[in-house]
Design an enzyme around this catalytic site. Structure first.
Site, PDB file in Angstrom:
ATOM      1  N   ARG A 185      -4.851  10.165  16.199  1.00 41.22           N
ATOM      2  CA  ARG A 185      -5.103  11.278  17.096  1.00 41.22           C
ATOM      3  C   ARG A 185      -4.558  12.569  16.487  1.00 41.22           C
ATOM      4  NH1 ARG A 185      -1.543  12.291  22.260  1.00 41.22           N
ATOM      5  NH2 ARG A 185      -0.285  13.107  20.550  1.00 41.22           N
ATOM      6  N   SER A 190       0.877  -1.176   0.000  1.00 42.70           N
ATOM      7  CA  SER A 190       0.000   0.000   0.000  1.00 42.70           C
ATOM      8  C   SER A 190       0.911   1.221   0.000  1.00 42.70           C
ATOM      9  CB  SER A 190      -0.924  -0.002   1.219  1.00 42.70           C
ATOM     10  OG  SER A 190      -0.183  -0.124   2.410  1.00 42.70           O
ATOM     11  N   GLU A 197       1.433   5.540   0.648  1.00 44.10           N
ATOM     12  CA  GLU A 197       0.927   6.747   1.330  1.00 44.10           C
ATOM     13  C   GLU A 197       1.420   8.007   0.614  1.00 44.10           C
ATOM     14  OE1 GLU A 197       0.966   6.693   5.649  1.00 44.10           O
ATOM     15  OE2 GLU A 197       1.768   8.736   5.631  1.00 44.10           O
ATOM     16  N   LYS A 219      -7.252   0.197  20.499  1.00 39.65           N
ATOM     17  CA  LYS A 219      -7.671   0.647  19.151  1.00 39.65           C
ATOM     18  C   LYS A 219      -8.168  -0.548  18.331  1.00 39.65           C
ATOM     19  CE  LYS A 219      -3.689   3.194  18.378  1.00 39.65           C
ATOM     20  NZ  LYS A 219      -2.820   4.238  17.767  1.00 39.65           N
ATOM     21  N   PHE A 259      14.348  14.128  11.349  1.00 36.75           N
ATOM     22  CA  PHE A 259      12.979  13.683  11.566  1.00 36.75           C
ATOM     23  C   PHE A 259      12.927  12.509  12.554  1.00 36.75           C
ATOM     24  CE2 PHE A 259       8.879  11.921  10.000  1.00 36.75           C
ATOM     25  CZ  PHE A 259       8.128  13.036  10.324  1.00 36.75           C
ATOM     26  N   HIS A 281       5.793   5.335  21.031  1.00 35.19           N
ATOM     27  CA  HIS A 281       5.411   6.724  20.724  1.00 35.19           C
ATOM     28  C   HIS A 281       6.105   7.661  21.716  1.00 35.19           C
ATOM     29  CE1 HIS A 281       2.750  10.298  20.654  1.00 35.19           C
ATOM     30  NE2 HIS A 281       2.689  10.006  19.366  1.00 35.19           N
ATOM     31  N   HIS A 291       3.570  -1.160   3.862  1.00 38.96           N
ATOM     32  CA  HIS A 291       3.029   0.170   3.565  1.00 38.96           C
ATOM     33  C   HIS A 291       4.218   1.087   3.276  1.00 38.96           C
ATOM     34  CE1 HIS A 291      -0.010   3.377   3.914  1.00 38.96           C
ATOM     35  NE2 HIS A 291       0.863   4.075   4.614  1.00 38.96           N
ATOM     36  N   ARG A 323       6.755  10.590  -4.315  1.00 39.23           N
ATOM     37  CA  ARG A 323       7.639  10.301  -5.446  1.00 39.23           C
ATOM     38  C   ARG A 323       7.480   8.830  -5.792  1.00 39.23           C
ATOM     39  NH1 ARG A 323      10.395  15.052  -6.703  1.00 39.23           N
ATOM     40  NH2 ARG A 323      11.013  13.660  -8.361  1.00 39.23           N
ATOM     41  N   ASP A 357      -0.765  15.011  16.100  1.00 42.30           N
ATOM     42  CA  ASP A 357       0.167  15.601  17.077  1.00 42.30           C
ATOM     43  C   ASP A 357      -0.511  16.753  17.796  1.00 42.30           C
ATOM     44  OD1 ASP A 357       2.353  13.944  16.833  1.00 42.30           O
ATOM     45  OD2 ASP A 357       3.015  14.960  14.998  1.00 42.30           O
ATOM     46  N   THR A 390      -2.469  11.598   3.668  1.00 45.92           N
ATOM     47  CA  THR A 390      -2.370  12.123   5.030  1.00 45.92           C
ATOM     48  C   THR A 390      -3.201  13.388   5.181  1.00 45.92           C
ATOM     49  OG1 THR A 390      -0.464  13.505   4.538  1.00 45.92           O
ATOM     50  CG2 THR A 390      -0.022  11.253   5.283  1.00 45.92           C
ATOM     51  N   TYR A 391      -3.395  13.733   6.440  1.00 43.07           N
ATOM     52  CA  TYR A 391      -4.067  14.995   6.761  1.00 43.07           C
ATOM     53  C   TYR A 391      -3.251  15.661   7.856  1.00 43.07           C
ATOM     54  CZ  TYR A 391      -7.060  18.239   9.104  1.00 43.07           C
ATOM     55  OH  TYR A 391      -7.528  19.377   9.698  1.00 43.07           O
TER      56      TYR A 391
HETATM   57  C1  LIG Z   1       0.911   5.263   9.775  1.00 43.14           C
HETATM   58  C2  LIG Z   1       0.866   6.655  10.362  1.00 43.14           C
HETATM   59  C3  LIG Z   1       0.165   7.656   9.701  1.00 43.14           C
HETATM   60  C4  LIG Z   1       0.085   8.953  10.240  1.00 43.14           C
HETATM   61  N1  LIG Z   1      -0.614   9.914   9.556  1.00 43.14           N
HETATM   62  C5  LIG Z   1      -0.754  11.144  10.093  1.00 43.14           C
HETATM   63  C6  LIG Z   1      -1.544  12.154   9.440  1.00 43.14           C
HETATM   64  O1  LIG Z   1      -2.096  11.940   8.347  1.00 43.14           O
HETATM   65  N2  LIG Z   1      -1.660  13.363  10.035  1.00 43.14           N
HETATM   66  C7  LIG Z   1      -1.072  13.641  11.245  1.00 43.14           C
HETATM   67  O2  LIG Z   1      -1.247  14.777  11.737  1.00 43.14           O
HETATM   68  N3  LIG Z   1      -0.327  12.730  11.884  1.00 43.14           N
HETATM   69  C8  LIG Z   1      -0.156  11.487  11.346  1.00 43.14           C
HETATM   70  N4  LIG Z   1       0.605  10.544  12.011  1.00 43.14           N
HETATM   71  C9  LIG Z   1       1.267  10.909  13.267  1.00 43.14           C
HETATM   72  C10 LIG Z   1       0.347  10.745  14.498  1.00 43.14           C
HETATM   73  O3  LIG Z   1      -0.758  11.603  14.394  1.00 43.14           O
HETATM   74  C11 LIG Z   1       1.153  11.103  15.736  1.00 43.14           C
HETATM   75  O4  LIG Z   1       2.158  10.156  15.967  1.00 43.14           O
HETATM   76  C12 LIG Z   1       0.341  11.367  16.999  1.00 43.14           C
HETATM   77  O5  LIG Z   1       1.186  11.976  17.968  1.00 43.14           O
HETATM   78  C13 LIG Z   1      -0.257  10.115  17.629  1.00 43.14           C
HETATM   79  O6  LIG Z   1      -1.307   9.640  16.905  1.00 43.14           O
HETATM   80  P1  LIG Z   1      -1.923   8.167  17.241  1.00 43.14           P
HETATM   81  O7  LIG Z   1      -3.066   7.986  16.355  1.00 43.14           O
HETATM   82  O8  LIG Z   1      -0.853   7.167  17.282  1.00 43.14           O
HETATM   83  O9  LIG Z   1      -2.427   8.464  18.741  1.00 43.14           O
HETATM   84  P2  LIG Z   1      -2.910   7.546  19.928  1.00 43.14           P
HETATM   85  O10 LIG Z   1      -3.065   6.134  19.568  1.00 43.14           O
HETATM   86  O11 LIG Z   1      -4.087   8.244  20.526  1.00 43.14           O
HETATM   87  O12 LIG Z   1      -1.673   7.643  20.921  1.00 43.14           O
HETATM   88  C14 LIG Z   1      -1.041   8.883  21.186  1.00 43.14           C
HETATM   89  C15 LIG Z   1      -0.234   8.817  22.482  1.00 43.14           C
HETATM   90  O13 LIG Z   1      -1.121   8.838  23.575  1.00 43.14           O
HETATM   91  C16 LIG Z   1      -0.983   7.663  24.358  1.00 43.14           C
HETATM   92  N5  LIG Z   1      -2.367   7.319  24.727  1.00 43.14           N
HETATM   93  C17 LIG Z   1      -3.315   6.741  23.954  1.00 43.14           C
HETATM   94  N6  LIG Z   1      -4.486   6.650  24.627  1.00 43.14           N
HETATM   95  C18 LIG Z   1      -4.252   7.200  25.845  1.00 43.14           C
HETATM   96  C19 LIG Z   1      -5.043   7.411  27.000  1.00 43.14           C
HETATM   97  N7  LIG Z   1      -6.333   7.039  27.034  1.00 43.14           N
HETATM   98  N8  LIG Z   1      -4.479   8.028  28.081  1.00 43.14           N
HETATM   99  C20 LIG Z   1      -3.182   8.419  28.060  1.00 43.14           C
HETATM  100  N9  LIG Z   1      -2.370   8.234  26.992  1.00 43.14           N
HETATM  101  C21 LIG Z   1      -2.903   7.643  25.914  1.00 43.14           C
HETATM  102  C22 LIG Z   1      -0.295   6.647  23.466  1.00 43.14           C
HETATM  103  O14 LIG Z   1       0.457   5.710  24.209  1.00 43.14           O
HETATM  104  C23 LIG Z   1       0.596   7.553  22.646  1.00 43.14           C
HETATM  105  O15 LIG Z   1       1.754   7.906  23.369  1.00 43.14           O
HETATM  106  C24 LIG Z   1       0.731   9.245  11.490  1.00 43.14           C
HETATM  107  C25 LIG Z   1       1.465   8.239  12.135  1.00 43.14           C
HETATM  108  C26 LIG Z   1       1.541   6.967  11.590  1.00 43.14           C
HETATM  109  C27 LIG Z   1       2.355   5.904  12.290  1.00 43.14           C
END
Ligand SMILES: Cc1cc2nc3c(=O)[nH]c(=O)nc-3n(C[C@H](O)[C@H](O)[C@H](O)COP(=O)(O)OP(=O)(O)OC[C@H]3O[C@@H](n4cnc5c(N)ncnc54)[C@H](O)[C@@H]3O)c2cc1C
Length: 297
Positions: free
Chosen positions: A118, A26, A28, A172, A223, A156, A274, A280, A120, A59-60
């Site tokens: 979620r 896949s 991205e 999740k 990065f 993370h 993925h 590119r 950043d 991505t978003y």
């Molecule tokens: C494949 C991939 C694609 C991505 N695409 C994008 C994108 O399109 N746009 C973008 O802005 N970012 C993107 N990211 C980055 C991502 O948004 C960040 O890494 C963000 O900081 C965490 O998102 P998550 O979905 O992993 O969060 P979560 O799964 O919610 O986790 C975030 C952090 O919070 C902790 N946590 C989770 N639940 C709880 C809880 N209930 N209480 C306390 N702590 C908790 C986790 O351990 C982790 O440290 C991507 C990352 C990956 C790996």
């Protein structure tokens, strides 16, 4: 040719034959910001679509207000290529009502796959109102989407501990995600250990490795620091002395690294990969070609 070197050639041939297209890929992409980047994106999508990826994702940028661009590229990809196209959706910058409305709109437009994140946190932000596990539940309450979530083999950066991070990932999946896609990594052992730990706590969903073909080592090093990704010594050595070399040389080295990683992982039973294409096609196409992923008639 001596007996020994004949055996080596035979071993090499076997190694090359081993992966004759037996993997799923896949790709991205990210929304372009200029007209020339847009052209590059579409050239890449057209070229890579011939490899019949399982899905492509766009991505978003959380907090960037560019969700409309993600949406319109996803719609265009579906219309122009017929590929399964998955928008990334972040919950850090939207209310539950807004997220439900976006999800409904995607579903009504025939989008069945979403990468749920979620996002950043903006600098100085407090605890978020929703984590990705909540977003997965919210999406499932709107419709039966196919959902991918993020996973972090090297943990993370905000996680309290590796175990807490793993339990969050399990939540999740338990809430309805179909697979996890990992942050990019180079330490293959970290991924394999992580996959074992996922299995040990009962995560049965596929942990799809995110492969980043490296074309700019200097940017990668910067990065990797923010994202908690380890750069192994062997990777430093591969790029040593060519950081400022011509693009072709750097691409060849980057491709060879990704090909080696996919080979090792596929011997460990990984079937889905993925690719972070950075919009590119050259590197990703060459890597897939070498691994036996070819256009189908
Ligand atoms: C494949 C991939 C694609 C991505 N695409 C994008 C994108 O399109 N746009 C973008 O802005 N970012 C993107 N990211 C980055 C991502 O948004 C960040 O890494 C963000 O900081 C965490 O998102 P998550 O979905 O992993 O969060 P979560 O799964 O919610 O986790 C975030 C952090 O919070 C902790 N946590 C989770 N639940 C709880 C809880 N209930 N209480 C306390 N702590 C908790 C986790 O351990 C982790 O440290 C991507 C990352 C990956 C790996």
């Amino acid at each position: 040719m001596s007996f020994d070197s004949a055996r080596q050639v035979e071993a090499l041939n076997q190694n090359l034959a081993e992966l004759s297209g037996d993997i799923n890929v896949s790709f991205e992409f990210f929304p372009p910001t200029t007209e020339s980047m847009e052209q590059t994106l579409w050239n890449s999508i057209e070229r890579l679509s011939k490899l019949q990826p399982k899905f492509v994702s766009v991505t978003y940028g959380a907090n960037s207000g560019t969700r409309d661009r993600t949406h319109s590229i996803i719609k265009d990809i579906k219309e122009r290529t017929g590929l399964v196209a998955a928008p990334h959706l972040t919950c850090v910058d939207a209310t539950p009502d807004e997220l439900r409305a976006i999800a409904k709109d995607y579903w009504d437009n025939g989008i069945r796959n979403i990468v749920a994140l979620r996002g950043d946190l903006p600098p100085g932000a407090d605890k978020p109102a929703m984590y990705a596990d909540g977003l997965v539940s919210l999406l499932k309450s709107v419709a039966d989407f196919d959902i991918s979530v993020a996973a972090y083999p090297e943990v993370h950066p905000e996680a309290k501990s590796a175990q807490a991070d793993l339990l969050h990932l399990k939540r999740k999946i338990d809430n309805g995600a179909n697979r996890a896609i990992t942050q990019f990594f180079f330490d293959v052992e970290s991924y394999l250990r992580f996959r074992d730990r996922c299995a040990a706590i009962g995560i049965e969903a596929e942990i799809v490795p995110g492969i980043l073909p490296v074309s700019n080592y200097k940017t990668l090093v910067k990065f990797a620091g923010f994202t908690n990704v380890k750069i192994p010594q062997w990777l430093h050595q591969r790029f040593e002395g060519i950081a400022d070399d011509d693009q072709t040389t750097r691409n060849l080295v980057g491709a060879s690294v990704a090909i080696d990683m996919v080979r090792v992982l596929s011997r460990e039973g990984v079937k889905d990969f993925h690719f972070y294409t950075l919009n590119r096609s050259e590197l990703t196409y060459a890597i897939c070609h070498t691994l036996g992923v070819r256009p189908k008639a």
